[in-house]
Scaffold this motif. Structure first.
Motif, short mmCIF file in Angstrom:
data_model
loop_
_atom_site.label_atom_id
_atom_site.label_comp_id
_atom_site.label_asym_id
_atom_site.label_seq_id
_atom_site.Cartn_x
_atom_site.Cartn_y
_atom_site.Cartn_z
N VAL A 132 103.00 -25.61 12.97
CA VAL A 132 101.59 -25.99 12.80
C VAL A 132 101.28 -26.13 11.32
O VAL A 132 100.66 -27.11 10.89
N LEU A 133 101.72 -25.18 10.51
CA LEU A 133 101.43 -25.22 9.06
C LEU A 133 102.01 -26.44 8.38
O LEU A 133 101.34 -27.09 7.58
N ARG A 168 92.50 -33.79 17.11
CA ARG A 168 93.76 -33.04 17.06
C ARG A 168 93.94 -32.37 15.70
O ARG A 168 94.38 -31.23 15.61
N THR A 169 93.56 -33.08 14.64
CA THR A 169 93.67 -32.53 13.29
C THR A 169 92.72 -31.34 13.11
O THR A 169 93.10 -30.32 12.56
N GLN A 202 93.66 -23.65 13.65
CA GLN A 202 94.81 -22.76 13.78
C GLN A 202 95.35 -22.37 12.40
O GLN A 202 95.68 -21.20 12.16
N VAL A 203 95.41 -23.35 11.50
CA VAL A 203 95.90 -23.10 10.14
C VAL A 203 95.00 -22.08 9.45
O VAL A 203 95.49 -21.14 8.80
N HIS A 205 95.03 -14.53 8.10
CA HIS A 205 95.63 -13.30 8.58
C HIS A 205 97.02 -13.01 8.01
O HIS A 205 97.46 -11.87 8.03
N LYS A 206 97.70 -14.05 7.52
CA LYS A 206 99.10 -13.83 7.13
C LYS A 206 99.43 -14.18 5.68
O LYS A 206 100.59 -14.08 5.29
#
Length: 156
Positions: free
Chosen positions: A17-18, A88-89, A95-96, A102-103
């Motif tokens: 995804v990223l 979609r983008t 999500q990104v 979080h990460k």
């Protein structure tokens, strides 16, 4: 799990995804407004050029660019209409945002957002919009500016 994904603490799916989102965002901007055959070729050329490595790139962006080039993602053509591509983008950008919040740290988050903005701006400025007889005087159309703004707001 690839080294790129594990190095930054992402699962394989998260990493996909990223690294695919900047390509998808660039294609979304390119399809926001008709550029004619010559314009489309130029937008694709500029999109590919965005993934060349630069010495000032953040480590996350270096790995992301490598992953894009190794995946062949730039050779794929998007399916669907401009509105579907944009939806979609937006979904992927949501999500990104969650993944980066979080990460990663703020430096990586900022580097990703800056890179995404550069990709979209460069693609939008690649060619005049319209066909040979109906080209707009400005390189970046109002429609493209709106799309860029809306997509970047997702990361804010």
């Amino acid at each position: 799990m690839t080294q790129n994904a594990s190095e930054f603490g992402f699962s394989e799916q998260e990493w996909n995804v990223l690294f695919s989102t900047p390509v998808l965002a660039g294609l979304t901007v390119a399809h926001a407004h008709f550029s004619g055959p010559t314009g489309v070729r130029e937008e694709n050329r500029v999109l590919e050029k965005c993934f060349e490595e630069h010495p000032e790139d953040h480590a996350l962006i270096v790995r992301l660019k490598t992953a894009v080039l190794e995946s062949g993602l730039l050779d794929q053509k998007p399916s669907g209409k401009a509105g579907e591509l944009k939806a979609r983008t937006v979904e992927q950008l949501q999500q990104v945002r969650a993944l980066l919040e979080h990460k990663t740290n703020s430096e990586a988050y900022r580097a990703y957002g800056d890179f995404l903005g550069k990709v979209m701006s460069r693609v939008a400025g690649a060619a005049r919009d319209g066909d040979f007889f109906h080209a707009e005087p400005n390189k970046v159309s109002d429609t493209e500016l709106v799309v860029i703004s809306e997509l970047l707001k997702v990361l804010d």
